[in-house]
Motif scaffolding. Structure first.
Motif, PDB file in Angstrom:
ATOM      1  N   ARG A  10       3.505   8.999  -3.286  1.00  0.00           N
ATOM      2  CA  ARG A  10       4.046   7.668  -2.979  1.00  0.00           C
ATOM      3  C   ARG A  10       3.167   7.049  -1.895  1.00  0.00           C
ATOM      4  O   ARG A  10       3.010   7.599  -0.802  1.00  0.00           O
ATOM      5  CB  ARG A  10       5.497   7.780  -2.510  1.00  0.00           C
ATOM      6  N   ILE A  11       2.594   5.895  -2.207  1.00  0.00           N
ATOM      7  CA  ILE A  11       1.536   5.299  -1.383  1.00  0.00           C
ATOM      8  C   ILE A  11       2.060   4.038  -0.711  1.00  0.00           C
ATOM      9  O   ILE A  11       2.713   3.196  -1.346  1.00  0.00           O
ATOM     10  CB  ILE A  11       0.306   4.945  -2.237  1.00  0.00           C
ATOM     11  N   LEU A  12       1.762   3.901   0.576  1.00  0.00           N
ATOM     12  CA  LEU A  12       2.029   2.684   1.329  1.00  0.00           C
ATOM     13  C   LEU A  12       0.684   2.070   1.709  1.00  0.00           C
ATOM     14  O   LEU A  12      -0.163   2.732   2.316  1.00  0.00           O
ATOM     15  CB  LEU A  12       2.840   2.992   2.594  1.00  0.00           C
TER      16      LEU A  12
ATOM     17  N   THR B 209      -5.163  -2.095  -4.729  1.00  0.00           N
ATOM     18  CA  THR B 209      -4.020  -1.901  -5.638  1.00  0.00           C
ATOM     19  C   THR B 209      -4.498  -1.541  -7.039  1.00  0.00           C
ATOM     20  O   THR B 209      -3.868  -0.738  -7.740  1.00  0.00           O
ATOM     21  CB  THR B 209      -3.160  -3.170  -5.668  1.00  0.00           C
ATOM     22  N   ASN B 210      -5.640  -2.118  -7.476  1.00  0.00           N
ATOM     23  CA  ASN B 210      -6.192  -1.772  -8.793  1.00  0.00           C
ATOM     24  C   ASN B 210      -6.513  -0.282  -8.881  1.00  0.00           C
ATOM     25  O   ASN B 210      -6.427   0.312  -9.953  1.00  0.00           O
ATOM     26  CB  ASN B 210      -7.459  -2.581  -9.066  1.00  0.00           C
TER      27      ASN B 210
ATOM     28  N   GLU C 218       2.770   6.819  -8.969  1.00  0.00           N
ATOM     29  CA  GLU C 218       4.179   6.630  -9.287  1.00  0.00           C
ATOM     30  C   GLU C 218       4.780   5.455  -8.522  1.00  0.00           C
ATOM     31  O   GLU C 218       5.484   4.622  -9.082  1.00  0.00           O
ATOM     32  CB  GLU C 218       4.957   7.916  -8.964  1.00  0.00           C
ATOM     33  N   ARG C 219       4.486   5.398  -7.212  1.00  0.00           N
ATOM     34  CA  ARG C 219       5.079   4.318  -6.424  1.00  0.00           C
ATOM     35  C   ARG C 219       4.058   3.851  -5.394  1.00  0.00           C
ATOM     36  O   ARG C 219       3.481   4.655  -4.671  1.00  0.00           O
ATOM     37  CB  ARG C 219       6.349   4.795  -5.707  1.00  0.00           C
TER      38      ARG C 219
ATOM     39  N   ILE D  55       1.834   9.014   1.742  1.00  0.00           N
ATOM     40  CA  ILE D  55       0.543   8.627   2.319  1.00  0.00           C
ATOM     41  C   ILE D  55       0.601   7.151   2.675  1.00  0.00           C
ATOM     42  O   ILE D  55       1.107   6.331   1.895  1.00  0.00           O
ATOM     43  CB  ILE D  55      -0.617   8.877   1.334  1.00  0.00           C
ATOM     44  N   ALA D  56       0.070   6.804   3.858  1.00  0.00           N
ATOM     45  CA  ALA D  56       0.034   5.410   4.293  1.00  0.00           C
ATOM     46  C   ALA D  56      -1.419   5.019   4.570  1.00  0.00           C
ATOM     47  O   ALA D  56      -2.095   5.649   5.392  1.00  0.00           O
ATOM     48  CB  ALA D  56       0.884   5.212   5.542  1.00  0.00           C
TER      49      ALA D  56
END
Length: 1476
Positions: A1131-1133, A1146-1147, A1153-1154, A1182-1183
């Motif tokens: 899950r990525i911020l 973002t590409n 998943e998120r 992960i951020a």
């Protein structure tokens, strides 16, 4: 068990013996003592060494070597048994042991008898001889085993010590062998260690012995020096005293008008000077030996100082100096003192006179002050004597050595150069004898102050030297003081050097003016009845004496130093015939004057004789080398001096005649050249000949010179066409009237000549060009009686006319004039004949040049750019790449990076020029290969990571991983070249904002190629590079695609470039059948776009590339970008304030998943809190957070809060610019927030994002060992995958390929952000298996060969060198022949395993035998080595070179310059294919 115990005892015993020897090294104070120390230590271990003897070797040192002369028996282990007369007791079972062995005599003993002796389980050969074979040891330079008389054995070892130049044999150690122990390797190694310790002890003893000898020699020399000074001083004072007394009486008897009176005064003055020098030397030596006789008397110091200082009043008046004596009233001064002052009057007088004479010597203007006052120190009165001046001053570097004996300050502004350098040293020692001290302060150009301190009372003085009776001040002492006064004052002769002041100029610049341009006429040597001599000497007596010698035969001028001489030369009407100069002079010495004279054209020929007291071969050699004609040492013989002056003047005049003759010849040569140039350059032939006769008339002294044409039908008979006449000669009217004014060219003259001569072709013509000489004859051309020279003018074998010269009828022509006239007429004839030929030649050459013009220019650019620029760049890049990984400081690494960056830019420029030439010559074709498009795009944009980071410009890479094909088939080098040109321009012209490179698919076509029924898919890519830079002027848009076009506005004038980038890009795109364009708005930015056609490769080609992946990847996953589940489920911020950057990143995250994307930290925190409240679990794993310096505080708070919300397992990645400030900032931030954090540099790429996600998975398992695990496992897992077909390697240009295995390896390790470089270096070596084989490097350029060797050795490979192709072939054949002779293996494959050359690395363009020819010759060898791998190196990056390499049989071709990484790549491929 017993064997282990025995071995342990043996080891301990031997270690103890070695330890004893090592501990005694420092005790050796001589060679003999060292030998006894050795024997004493060895006696304690008689189990391993039953006995020992040592012979010391006495060597004779020759010019090239140390030759052993005699061997002395120095010590034995039997010495303790000797009791009588120190005799050596040698047992009978030993060999003959003489105490002295003469090694220079030939030995008659035969050393060929060896016997076999069995010791335990092994047999050994021992030499059987009568005496110890010392000479055999010297010849063989190795140990020798000998058999003794009682069947025991011994070993003789040579003992060497290190000398300055090499190791020399110092001794021979004889060691007995334990008969119970096997003579195995351990035993011999122990004995060799003993020999090493013996060498150290003897070296220490020899060193200490030499030190003692040196100290004794220095002490003896010092004693001899003092004794010599005392003896010489005493011996000289007696004859000097006998000289002075009769001189004074003789001078008193002579009247001042007599000539002899002045000579006697010179003798008297210089005798007193010599007496003063002798006295000073005697005082110095007496002080050193403590024999100086001193009598301290109670002294009225104020009165005595006043009297002594007043003696210089007259000197100050003559030199126009303000002399101040600041001394209080003697009575008042004595009353102010608490104690009396005790001085030795003679020594005090020496102090005063030395200090005052130095002040007058170095002061040209201002004042000199002698001051006496009272100071206090430790409640005691101190009398201060202060002597100050406003003179030239002393440099700070000289002050510390000022009081050292014989030290002299080299001043160019003193009044005199004379002096011994012991005056101030003597002053300091005399003041020290009085218990005082002296200090000095000085400043250049301001002056110097000496301050002398004299304590009061006599408690500090030796009581036996203090005279308390005031009556001891006798008349005899006063007489001695008066004599000292005369010695010092008569030594000051500068008041007589008033000659200089007469010639001193108000402007100091006159000294630097050039005599050539200012003061002299062209007549250098003005002849008079007497020759002129200039005398230059700073000693007035010497000037007067030499002037008296020379004035009878010469005109004499005088100068007191070099500067005065130069000023005098500028004022004299004529130069002197000779200069007689001293060497040691103030202001400008003799050598400087000589150099100044020789550097001037007008004074260069003046002979110079150096007359000096500086005796010695070096001094005379320096004078003669600087250009002196003679060098005479004082004292000299007056007759010899006069004879040498006459001889040098005559030689000088003779040299001048030779030079004049040469000048005349050069003048004639220039005249002849001028004649040709004038005729060839003038269109009008008449004007040309008129100019010619005028130039000839300037050289030949005559009344007139003219040229006439004869028997021409169109012109009057014998018409004059050119005339130059002396204006003082009365000319008749008919001479000028015969000059014609027609404008005729040479061709017209020749045409008329040919037409008229054809009419009378039967007539016999005389075509002789010899000069006719006529004395007192009638000239029909001038109708006058003259003395005439005439010569025919012949053109194309046709008679054209005459050139004539007239003098008065009573004057004859000399041979020189006739010869010159002949040369002139011949030159005119030759030039006229060559005009037509020259015109034809010019026309032909112009035609040829016009045909070859364009091709030659292009060829020259191509060849020169490739070879001449790449060769030096190869040296620079090769060296830098080999040292950049060394252990350097941060500053040094930055400097290396700057140099690497600059050299890469230079190479980039060279490649641009070369590519432009190739494009114009249509020599570039696209080389299609299967490549990883993602890797190419990312590696290209990462090149500008640092430049954009320093500017803080956002560099963005944007593509859709789902739609853009990862693997394509195209030319990676040309595509990368275009991208680099466009990105380089954007980075260069963008100061702030962003630069974005976007790539997407424009169209997709399927083409049936009917090749094995496979379909080929054609893809057209669209690439856009946009920026927010300064934009492009609309006027320049239409010209920007042209070669060498550059925008030259005031906005971007500071940017550099070749102007080829856009032109090359356009032509490469057109070769690919694509399109290119640009849009721009001034001040807002630009956008460049182009289309690029690629193919989708077949499945086998993709599979081959996947072999080099850093982790196993399935083919389907690689093509469809399917991520592993442990990565995809992260899950990525993402927090980034710039929209285009957020979209691009973002590409890359579409398959996760998120993904949460926000433009501020606050929004990200709110989303995390909401998810936490809603689901009671962490929102993200992960951020990715963007970090700017200005937002550091906000980002720190946000990171801490996010970690609190999402637990400590949150992995935070900061996105920063690659510059020093942000690196330091993020390091500080990571330390602050703690936990799992890292940073990545912009631009953000797909690979960087995926690698960080992969790293998070590793950190979850083992956070501390992540770096080393990733690097080591990548290398270990992929080493085997590097092996592939070498023919395929030939098609992949590793020098720049982005898909090479090692590049992939380096990128993977870089993406892992391995900080520990030592870890990388340790694992790097595992990419190759280094064996005992060699790489043969062949190059005829020594620098390139050395760099290649250094780079290979840096990588751990062994090398052999050859400097020509033939040498390489001979080396290969000799190695293989040696292998055949030494190896009994017949099988070819097994034999090649033992061949120690694995690969040939060879330059293609060598002078004697090129690399191509050498490769063909190797391939044609009738042996198994003909298949050895060959790699070619060339500075020519052309298709022709690659083809030649392949045709000649080379396996591969690399383009210079090469970095160490590129060497590593090709060596890795060779290693993978088992070549190394």
């Amino acid at each position: 068990m017993s064997q282990n115990v025995t071995r342990k005892i043996l080891i301990n015993r031997r270690l103890k013996c070695l330890s004893d020897l090592g501990n005694r090294i420092k005790d050796a104070d001589s060679l003999k003592n060292g030998c006894h120390i050795i024997m004493n230590a060895l006696q304690k271990n008689d189990k391993d060494i039953p006995f020992a003897l040592i012979y010391l070797i006495d060597n004779n040192k020759s010019e090239t070597n140390f030759e052993p002369r005699v061997a002395y028996l120095s010590a034995t282990t039997f010495d303790s048994d000797s009791k009588v007369n120190d005799e050596k007791l040698i047992p009978d079972h030993l060999l003959e042991t003489p105490e002295v062995i003469d090694l220079t005599k030939n030995t008659y003993e035969n050393y060929n008898t060896y016997i076999e002796i069995r010791r335990n389980t092994t047999n050994h050969s021992f030499l059987k001889c009568k005496s110890w074979p010392i000479d055999l040891i010297i010849r063989k330079d190795e140990h020798v085993k000998v058999a003794l008389n009682d069947e025991s054995q011994a070993v003789l070892f040579p003992v060497k010590i290190q000398s300055v130049e090499k190791k020399i044999l110092i001794a021979t150690l004889i060691c007995g062998i334990n008969p119970s122990r096997p003579l195995d390797n351990e035993y011999m190694e122990f004995l060799q260690l003993v020999v090493n310790h013996v060498s150290s002890i003897l070296a220490q003893g020899k060193l200490r012995e030499e030190e003692k000898k040196q100290l004794e020699m220095l002490a003896d020399l010092n004693r001899q020096k003092v004794t010599f000074f005392q003896s010489v001083s005493h011996e000289l004072r007696t004859p000097l005293t006998l000289m002075l007394s009769p001189l004074e009486e003789t001078i008193n008897l002579c009247t001042q008008e007599e000539v002899i009176h002045s000579h006697l005064q010179i003798v008297q003055r210089n005798t007193r000077r010599l007496l003063k020098l002798v006295t000073n030397l005697l005082q110095t030596s007496n002080i050193e030996t403590g024999q100086l006789k001193v009598q301290y008397r109670e002294t009225n110091i104020a009165k005595l100082t006043q009297e002594l200082a007043s003696n210089f009043n007259n000197m100050a008046s003559k030199l126009n100096l303000n002399y101040i004596i600041d001394i209080p009233n003697p009575n008042d001064f004595n009353q102010a003192l608490k104690n009396k002052v005790y001085l030795d009057h003679e020594l005090y007088e020496t102090i005063i006179y030395n200090l005052c004479s130095n002040a007058f010597k170095h002061t040209w203007s201002g004042n000199i002050k002698v001051r006496l006052y009272i100071d206090h120190e430790n409640e005691r009165d101190i009398v201060i004597l202060e002597v100050s001046d406003t003179g030239i001053g002393i440099a700070e570097a000289d002050l510390k050595n000022l009081f050292q004996r014989f030290y002299r300050v080299e001043s160019q502004q003193s009044r005199s150069y004379e002096g011994t350098g012991i005056g101030l040293s003597l002053v300091k020692e005399l003041i020290t004898i009085h218990g005082g001290n002296i200090t000095v302060t000085s400043k250049i150009g301001k002056g110097t102050t000496f301050k002398c301190q004299f304590p009061t009372g006599f408690e500090h003085l030796p009581i036996n030297q203090v005279c308390l009776n005031e009556d001891d001040d006798t008349l005899n002492n006063d007489h001695q003081l008066n004599l000292n006064q005369q010695l010092y004052l008569e030594d000051l002769q500068w008041d007589q050097n008033n000659e200089l002041t007469i010639r001193e100029c108000e402007s100091k610049d006159i000294i630097n003016m050039d005599i050539d341009e200012t003061f002299f006429s062209t007549n250098v040597f003005h002849k008079t009845t007497k020759n002129t001599v200039l005398i230059v000497d700073d000693n007035i007596d010497m000037r007067n004496y030499i002037e008296g010698l020379l004035k009878k035969e010469f005109n004499v001028y005088r100068a007191c130093d070099g500067r005065d001489a130069w000023l005098l030369l500028t004022s004299l009407p004529n130069l002197p015939d000779l200069i007689l100069s001293d060497v040691m002079m103030p202001n400008m010495n003799g050598y400087e004057l000589l150099n100044k004279l020789r550097s001037s054209a007008k004074t260069r020929l003046i002979p110079v004789i150096l007359l000096t007291a500086k005796a010695g071969e070096l001094s005379s050699m320096k004078g003669l080398e600087d250009g002196a004609n003679d060098y005479i040492v004082k004292p000299f013989n007056s007759r010899q001096l006069i004879a040498r002056i006459h001889t040098n003047i005559k030689l000088s005049q003779f040299r001048y005649q030779i030079i004049s003759h040469r000048c005349r010849q050069e003048e004639v040569k220039q005249l002849l050249i001028s004649i040709s140039n004038t005729i060839l350059s003038e269109i009008n032939f008449m004007d040309a000949l008129s100019k010619v006769v005028k130039k000839v008339h300037q050289i030949i002294s005559c009344n007139r010179i003219f040229i006439v044409l004869c028997e021409l039908s169109e012109i009057q008979n014998r018409t004059m066409i050119a005339l130059s006449e002396d204006p003082e000669v009365n000319s008749e009217d008919n001479i000028i009237s015969n000059l014609i004014s027609d404008q005729l060219t040479v061709d017209q003259i020749l045409g008329i000549c040919e037409s008229t001569t054809s009419e009378s072709s039967n007539a016999q013509e005389d075509y002789s060009t010899e000069v006719d000489v006529s004395h007192n004859t009638h000239c029909i051309d001038t109708s006058r009686q003259v003395s005439m020279l005439s010569a025919r003018i012949i053109a194309n074998n046709k008679y054209l006319g005459w050139i004539k010269a007239h003098k008065s009828p009573d004057i004859n022509w000399d041979d020189t004039e006739i010869e010159l006239f002949q040369q002139i007429s011949n030159q005119i004839n030759v030039t006229i004949n060559s005009v037509k030929l020259l015109k034809e030649k010019i026309i032909k050459e112009a035609h040829i040049k016009a045909i070859q013009g364009a091709n030659s220019v292009k060829t020259q650019i191509l060849a020169n750019t490739s070879h001449e620029l790449r060769t030096p760049l190869g040296a620079i890049i090769g060296i830098l790449s080999s040292i950049k990984d060394d252990n350097l400081s941060a500053e040094q690494k930055d400097m290396i990076d700057i140099m690497i960056h600059s050299s890469d830019n230079a190479l980039f420029t060279v490649n641009n020029i070369l590519n432009a030439a190739k494009l114009e010559a249509h020599k570039i074709t696209l080389d299609c290969k299967t490549l990883d498009l993602f890797d190419l795009l990312e590696s290209t944009i990462e090149i500008f990571e640092e430049n954009s980071g320093n500017k803080q410009v956002e560099l963005i890479l944007s593509y859709d991983t789902n739609s853009l094909p990862k693997f394509v088939k195209s030319d990676p080098e040309r595509l990368k070249q275009i991208l680099m040109h466009l990105l380089s321009n954007s980075v260069k012209f963008t100061k702030e904002g962003e630069i974005m490179m976007k790539i997407f698919v424009k169209s997709l076509d399927t083409v049936d190629e009917n090749l094995e029924n496979q379909l080929t898919k054609k893809v057209k890519l669209l690439v856009e590079v946009s920026d927010t830079g300064i934009g492009i002027n609309p006027e320049f848009m239409q010209h920007m695609w042209e070669s060498y076009s550059r925008v030259d506005t005031s906005i971007i004038r500071q940017h550099c470039g070749t102007g080829l980038g856009l032109s090359i890009s356009k032509q490469l795109v057109e070769i690919n059948n694509g399109e290119i364009g640009a849009e721009s708005k001034l001040g807002e930015g630009s956008k460049f776009w182009f289309t690029w056609n690629v193919e989708l490769p077949p499945i086998p080609a993709i599979s081959k590339i996947l072999k080099y992946a850093d982790s196993p990847i399935q083919l389907e996953d690689a093509i469809n970008h399917i991520l592993p589940s442990h990565i995809r489920l992260k899950r990525i911020l993402l927090i980034h304030p710039i929209e285009s950057a957020r979209i691009a990143i973002t590409n890359f995250l579409k398959n996760f998943e998120r993904v949460g994307v926000f433009d501020t930290c606050g929004k990200g925190i709110e989303a995390s809190k909401y998810h936490k409240e809603l689901y009671n679990q962490a929102a993200y794993d992960i951020a990715f957070i963007n970090l700017y310096e200005k937002d550091a505080e906000e980002v720190t708070k946000a990171a801490l809060e996010l970690r609190q919300i999402n637990s400590d397992n949150l992995y935070i990645v900061f996105m920063i610019f690659s510059n020093s400030s942000e690196k330091a900032l993020v390091k500080k931030l990571i330390d602050t927030i703690g936990g799992r954090s890292t940073r990545i540099f912009k631009p953000i790429t797909y690979k960087k994002v995926i690698n960080q996600c992969s790293r998070h998975n590793i950190l979850e398992k083992d956070f501390e060992n992540s770096v080393s695990y990733n690097a080591k496992n990548f290398i270990n897992n992929n080493l085997e995958k590097f092996k592939f077909d070498f023919e395929t390697a030939f098609k992949i240009n590793l020098a720049s390929s982005v898909t090479s295995p090692l590049n992939i390896c380096k990128k993977r390790m870089a993406d892992c952000e391995i900080e520990n470089m030592d870890e990388i270096r340790a694992t790097k070596s595992r990419l190759r298996t280094i064996s005992n084989k060699y790489i043969l490097c062949v190059d005829d350029n020594p620098m390139d060969l050395e760099i290649t060797q250094k780079n290979l050795e840096e990588l751990g490979y062994s090398t052999l060198l050859a400097r020509s192709g033939q040498e390489a072939i001979d080396l290969l054949q000799s190695k293989f022949e040696l292998l055949n002779s030494d190896c009994g293996i017949s099988d070819t494959e097994d034999k090649l395993k033992y061949f120690d050359i694995s690969i040939v690395l060879m330059d293609c363009k060598m002078s004697d035998m090129s690399g191509f020819d050498t490769s063909r010759a190797i391939r044609s060898l009738n042996s198994e080595i003909s298949d050895i791998p060959i790699v070619g190196l060339s500075a020519s990056a052309t298709e022709e070179t690659y083809n030649k390499c392949k045709e000649s049989g080379m396996n591969y071709c690399l383009v210079k310059p090469l970095k160490i990484e590129q060497f590593n790549e090709i060596m890795t491929l060779c290693n993978a294919n088992n070549f190394i």
